[in-house]
Design a protein around this motif. Structure first.
Motif, mmCIF file in Angstrom:
data_model
loop_
_atom_site.group_PDB
_atom_site.id
_atom_site.type_symbol
_atom_site.label_atom_id
_atom_site.label_comp_id
_atom_site.label_asym_id
_atom_site.label_seq_id
_atom_site.Cartn_x
_atom_site.Cartn_y
_atom_site.Cartn_z
ATOM 1 N N ASN A 50 0.841 -1.195 0.000
ATOM 2 C CA ASN A 50 0.000 0.000 0.000
ATOM 3 C C ASN A 50 0.874 1.243 0.000
ATOM 4 O OD1 ASN A 50 -2.287 1.602 0.108
ATOM 5 N ND2 ASN A 50 -2.381 1.573 2.334
ATOM 6 N N ASP A 51 1.756 1.352 -0.987
ATOM 7 C CA ASP A 51 2.629 2.517 -1.081
ATOM 8 C C ASP A 51 2.464 3.168 -2.442
ATOM 9 O OD1 ASP A 51 4.477 4.441 -0.366
ATOM 10 O OD2 ASP A 51 6.219 3.217 -0.887
ATOM 11 N N ASP A 52 1.235 3.452 -2.815
ATOM 12 C CA ASP A 52 0.995 4.099 -4.097
ATOM 13 C C ASP A 52 1.669 5.458 -4.173
ATOM 14 O OD1 ASP A 52 -0.529 1.906 -4.560
ATOM 15 O OD2 ASP A 52 -2.306 2.987 -5.202
ATOM 16 N N LEU A 53 1.722 6.180 -3.057
ATOM 17 C CA LEU A 53 2.386 7.481 -3.067
ATOM 18 C C LEU A 53 3.868 7.323 -3.366
ATOM 19 C CD1 LEU A 53 2.382 10.540 -2.637
ATOM 20 C CD2 LEU A 53 2.691 10.123 -0.181
ATOM 21 N N GLY A 54 4.512 6.341 -2.740
ATOM 22 C CA GLY A 54 5.920 6.092 -3.027
ATOM 23 C C GLY A 54 6.148 5.677 -4.465
ATOM 24 N N ASP A 55 5.254 4.837 -4.998
ATOM 25 C CA ASP A 55 5.375 4.422 -6.396
ATOM 26 C C ASP A 55 5.177 5.604 -7.330
ATOM 27 O OD1 ASP A 55 5.766 1.839 -5.522
ATOM 28 O OD2 ASP A 55 3.667 1.263 -5.754
ATOM 29 N N LEU A 56 4.227 6.478 -7.003
ATOM 30 C CA LEU A 56 3.978 7.658 -7.834
ATOM 31 C C LEU A 56 5.201 8.566 -7.853
ATOM 32 C CD1 LEU A 56 0.757 9.790 -7.911
ATOM 33 C CD2 LEU A 56 2.960 10.897 -7.642
ATOM 34 N N LYS A 57 5.819 8.777 -6.711
ATOM 35 C CA LYS A 57 6.981 9.656 -6.653
ATOM 36 C C LYS A 57 8.148 9.114 -7.469
ATOM 37 C CE LYS A 57 6.000 11.841 -2.178
ATOM 38 N NZ LYS A 57 6.468 12.083 -0.791
ATOM 39 N N LYS A 58 8.302 7.795 -7.511
ATOM 40 C CA LYS A 58 9.407 7.212 -8.276
ATOM 41 C C LYS A 58 9.285 7.513 -9.765
ATOM 42 C CE LYS A 58 10.104 3.359 -5.073
ATOM 43 N NZ LYS A 58 9.922 1.894 -4.864
ATOM 44 N N ILE A 59 8.071 7.785 -10.225
ATOM 45 C CA ILE A 59 7.869 8.031 -11.653
ATOM 46 C C ILE A 59 8.347 9.414 -12.055
ATOM 47 C CG2 ILE A 59 6.095 8.169 -13.470
ATOM 48 C CD1 ILE A 59 4.483 6.130 -11.813
ATOM 49 N N TYR A 60 8.385 10.385 -11.113
ATOM 50 C CA TYR A 60 8.804 11.738 -11.479
ATOM 51 C C TYR A 60 10.109 12.181 -10.813
ATOM 52 C CZ TYR A 60 7.179 13.722 -7.001
ATOM 53 O OH TYR A 60 7.019 14.028 -5.673
ATOM 54 N N VAL A 425 0.556 4.791 -12.146
ATOM 55 C CA VAL A 425 0.554 3.950 -10.950
ATOM 56 C C VAL A 425 -0.372 2.759 -11.158
ATOM 57 C CG1 VAL A 425 -0.114 3.848 -8.507
ATOM 58 C CG2 VAL A 425 1.216 5.783 -9.359
ATOM 59 N N LYS A 426 -1.544 3.007 -11.740
ATOM 60 C CA LYS A 426 -2.497 1.929 -12.001
ATOM 61 C C LYS A 426 -1.899 0.875 -12.926
ATOM 62 C CE LYS A 426 -6.035 2.459 -14.811
ATOM 63 N NZ LYS A 426 -7.321 2.944 -15.366
ATOM 64 N N LYS A 427 -1.108 1.318 -13.909
ATOM 65 C CA LYS A 427 -0.504 0.382 -14.860
ATOM 66 C C LYS A 427 0.794 -0.210 -14.328
ATOM 67 C CE LYS A 427 -2.335 -0.233 -18.203
ATOM 68 N NZ LYS A 427 -3.532 -1.062 -18.516
ATOM 69 N N LYS A 428 1.128 0.115 -13.072
ATOM 70 C CA LYS A 428 2.280 -0.457 -12.379
ATOM 71 C C LYS A 428 3.620 -0.127 -13.049
ATOM 72 C CE LYS A 428 -0.157 -4.140 -9.940
ATOM 73 N NZ LYS A 428 -1.457 -3.495 -10.002
ATOM 74 N N ILE A 429 3.785 1.146 -13.416
ATOM 75 C CA ILE A 429 5.093 1.612 -13.875
ATOM 76 C C ILE A 429 5.993 1.722 -12.648
ATOM 77 C CG2 ILE A 429 6.324 3.460 -15.051
ATOM 78 C CD1 ILE A 429 4.312 1.891 -16.793
ATOM 79 N N SER A 430 7.156 1.113 -12.701
ATOM 80 C CA SER A 430 7.998 1.014 -11.510
ATOM 81 C C SER A 430 8.844 2.250 -11.266
ATOM 82 C CB SER A 430 8.927 -0.198 -11.628
ATOM 83 O OG SER A 430 9.913 0.019 -12.639
ATOM 84 N N MET A 431 9.145 2.983 -12.323
ATOM 85 C CA MET A 431 10.079 4.096 -12.203
ATOM 86 C C MET A 431 9.963 4.960 -13.450
ATOM 87 S SD MET A 431 14.218 3.860 -11.542
ATOM 88 C CE MET A 431 13.971 2.957 -10.008
ATOM 89 N N GLY A 432 10.350 6.234 -13.351
ATOM 90 C CA GLY A 432 10.290 7.109 -14.510
ATOM 91 C C GLY A 432 11.308 8.220 -14.435
ATOM 92 N N SER A 433 11.453 8.919 -15.550
ATOM 93 C CA SER A 433 12.373 10.052 -15.626
ATOM 94 C C SER A 433 11.756 11.116 -16.526
ATOM 95 C CB SER A 433 13.734 9.615 -16.187
ATOM 96 O OG SER A 433 14.660 10.681 -16.180
ATOM 97 N N TYR A 434 11.458 12.281 -15.955
ATOM 98 C CA TYR A 434 10.931 13.402 -16.734
ATOM 99 C C TYR A 434 12.007 13.844 -17.722
ATOM 100 C CZ TYR A 434 7.805 17.400 -17.425
ATOM 101 O OH TYR A 434 6.916 18.305 -17.945
ATOM 102 N N GLN A 486 -0.137 6.918 3.604
ATOM 103 C CA GLN A 486 -0.631 5.896 2.703
ATOM 104 C C GLN A 486 -1.833 6.396 1.916
ATOM 105 O OE1 GLN A 486 -1.359 2.452 5.230
ATOM 106 N NE2 GLN A 486 0.596 1.570 4.586
ATOM 107 N N ARG A 487 -1.905 5.935 0.672
ATOM 108 C CA ARG A 487 -3.045 6.308 -0.154
ATOM 109 C C ARG A 487 -4.309 5.624 0.361
ATOM 110 N NH1 ARG A 487 -3.940 5.253 -6.683
ATOM 111 N NH2 ARG A 487 -5.823 6.525 -6.861
ATOM 112 N N VAL A 488 -5.413 6.360 0.276
ATOM 113 C CA VAL A 488 -6.699 5.803 0.661
ATOM 114 C C VAL A 488 -7.643 5.839 -0.527
ATOM 115 C CG1 VAL A 488 -6.473 6.321 3.112
ATOM 116 C CG2 VAL A 488 -7.379 8.056 1.560
#
Length: 615
Positions: A50-60, A425-434, A486-488
């Motif tokens: 349940n770390d959607d916020l952490g996963d989201l941050k890794k993308i940007y 996040v929904k599509k489970k992207i693990s990491m990203g770079s702007y 944690q995301r709710v």
């Protein structure tokens, strides 16, 4: 003017307290539509529990490092966005080895300098000194020492060139890994080249009416991007092209130069280099494994870093996309000799994506690309029990690749980005770079690229230090960096015409509720909808707050047409491009805080914090 009304309900983890607070002109009466957010049901779709916020941050939390790595003007944006990585592109252009392959260094103006490789060494130091882990694209150009042997396709298997190139790749990976790990980085990610499917779209002096004028850049530093290809294996002077769409005729010498999206760019450019560097990572991982100082450090290989345009053309011809062919050749040991000869290590499937690719179609193209790749990986894993789990890595992205529009430097880009991050996040992207930290170039005489997908707009002042101003997407990343917990679960009910959505978290350790609300209308960002915008009104209930009856603090951060918007600042300096914040006082009664506000195209973050009680 009609104002649409919606309702946002936030339910925290504890059941204590109530309050009401009016923020805007919207009515505080109960709205017919609601966005209900409840911590009683965690929103668990991410990669890390349940770390959607952490996963989201890794993308940007990564971007291409700017050309001015020696400057300190970027320190603040790195801190404010919580950046963790940076992408180094073309930094290895002069890296080289001596004639034995045992001494690493760089060759410039025909002179070999043993030791560090510049400018790569300077770029790594810039990143490491700011706590950033490197993401390095390598192998875009032929190493100077290899030029004497001609293009890679012409190398004799038992000649000196293949072994020398492997030594070079080993030396480069070793140099980057040791320098990074010794500098405190926990990981290094490698990619080979960049967007080979569209690089060098045509030969030099290209003319569809005069093929005899075609030439190719020479090999070596800043030379031929598709340097592995042997000109003897295609017809340079032929037009229109007879492109190869299948691997069976990839070596047919009667076919013309591999133009953009030609399938031959995989086996005749990307895959041979990918295999060599994949082997180099295996070699250096084994070499460094005995050093206890490197325990827990990771070296990863990503690829193919393509733009995805073959998804527009190949399926229509009932042919697999270049990305699918890449995976077949990388992971299919059961295939024939041709398809299996490039089997190699791959930790992350990397690809590039810009929102303008989808335009007003939502995220249909993005979703199709991700779903197709996942299906291919699952099919390959079925036939290969030893195949690793490959994560999805969005190694370059942004709202739009078209720099003539204002999307990348207006609230339009921020609205798109907020919507896209939830989709990623929904599509489970693990990491990203702007795409990049700062626009423009290091040369003060080159105009900056205002429309580029960058975090900072550069205003040069000749030989004096430039000024940098945040773009709205940078301000959005600052907002996400303020969120914690944690995301709710959030669910929109009613409001069939609404463009609102929310991403909410509850941080029990600081008793803070964070609600990121966005209004994204694709027709206003990428379409032709220029009608007067009607802001959507909503009410926000923050329920079951663990606060005693009394005052609470509400921080509101806003990006819209008139706030935190570089596009407006560029025409009226009275409007700041910096992130705009308002601090509001509310009253909690029986665990509830109720407020109302409006939001047009844009993003707003509400942080509900317990007020500090004085002594």
């Amino acid at each position: 003017m009609r104002v649409c009304k919606h309702r946002l309900v936030f339910v925290s983890a504890s059941f204590l307290a109530f309050a009401s607070l009016g923020l805007g002109s919207a009515t505080t009466s109960r709205a017919d539509t609601s966005i209900v957010v409840s911590t009683q049901t965690p929103y668990n779709i991410g990669l890390s529990g349940n770390d959607d916020l952490g996963d989201l941050k890794k993308i940007y939390q990564s971007a291409n490092s700017p050309s001015e790595q020696a400057f300190d003007q970027f320190n603040q944006i790195i801190t404010d966005t919580g950046m963790k990585r940076t992408r180094l592109l073309l930094s290895d252009v002069y890296c080289d080895v001596d004639q034995t392959g045992d001494v690493f260094g760089y060759t410039m103006d025909g002179v070999f300098h043993p030791g560090d490789c510049q400018p790569l060494g300077w770029h790594l130091d810039w990143a490491l000194n700011r706590g950033l882990s490197p993401h390095v694209a390598v192998g875009a150009f032929m190493p100077p020492r290899l030029v004497q042997y001609g293009p890679g396709e012409s190398w004799a298997a038992n000649g000196p060139a293949p072994a020398l190139f492997q030594k070079y790749a080993d030396a480069l990976v070793r140099y980057i890994a040791k320098k990074s790990f010794d500098g405190g980085a926990p990981s290094v990610i490698f990619e080979v080249s960049n967007e080979v499917d569209i690089a060098d779209t045509a030969p030099e002096n290209w003319s569809d009416t005069n093929p005899s004028a075609y030439t190719l850049k020479p090999l070596g530093s800043w030379g031929r991007w598709l340097w592995w290809m042997d000109p003897a294996k295609y017809v340079l002077k032929q037009w229109p092209p007879l492109q190869s769409h299948t691997m069976s005729n990839a070596d047919d010498p009667t076919l013309s130069y591999p133009y953009q999206l030609d399938a031959r760019r995989l086996p005749r450019q990307l895959l041979p280099v990918q295999k060599v560097f994949s082997q180099a990572i295996v070699n250096i991982r084994n070499e460094l494994a005995a050093n206890p100082n490197y325990n827990g450090k990771t070296l990863e290989m990503a690829g193919p870093a393509l733009v995805g345009l073959s998804f527009n053309y190949y399926p229509a011809e009932n042919l697999p996309t270049l990305e699918e062919v890449f995976l077949d050749q990388t992971f299919n040991p059961l295939a024939d000799t041709y398809l299996s000869k490039f089997n190699s290590r791959l930790d992350r499937f990397s690809f590039h994506y810009y929102g303008s690719t989808d335009g007003t179609a939502g995220f249909a193209f993005f979703d199709n690309l991700v779903d197709t790749v996942k299906a291919k990986l699952n099919a390959l894993k079925t036939n290969n029990a030893n195949m690793p789990d490959v994560k999805l890595f969005l190694s370059e992205w942004g709202p739009t690749a078209y720099e003539a529009t204002d999307v990348n430097y207006s609230h339009k880009g921020a609205a798109w980005t907020a919507a896209f991050l939830l989709e990623a996040v929904k599509k489970k992207i693990s990491m990203g770079s702007y795409l990049i930290i700062g626009d423009g170039q290091g040369d003060p005489n080159i105009a900056p690229y205002t429309g580029q997908a960058s975090l900072l707009h550069k205003v040069p002042h000749g030989d004096n230090p430039a000024d940098y101003y945040p773009k709205p997407v940078a301000n959005l990343f600052k907002m996400y960096n303020k969120m914690s917990g944690q995301r709710v679960q959030a669910a929109l009910t009613g409001g069939s015409g609404s463009h609102l959505n929310a991403f909410a978290t509850w941080d029990s350790s600081s008793s803070t509720a964070n609600i990121m609300l966005y209004n994204y209308d694709a027709t206003r960002v990428f379409g032709t909808n220029t009608t007067a915008e009607t802001p959507e009104a909503f009410s926000l209930d923050v329920d079951n707050l663990p606060f005693v009856n009394g005052s609470v603090t509400v921080e509101r951060y806003l990006i819209d047409a008139t706030h935190s918007n570089l596009a407006l600042f560029l025409v009226d300096a009275n409007h700041s491009s910096e992130l705009q914040k308002t601090t509001l006082a509310g009253t909690v009664i029986n665990g509830k805080l109720t407020l109302s506000d409006t939001l047009g195209l844009g993003v707003s973050l509400y942080r509900v914090l317990p007020s500090v009680v004085g002594p």
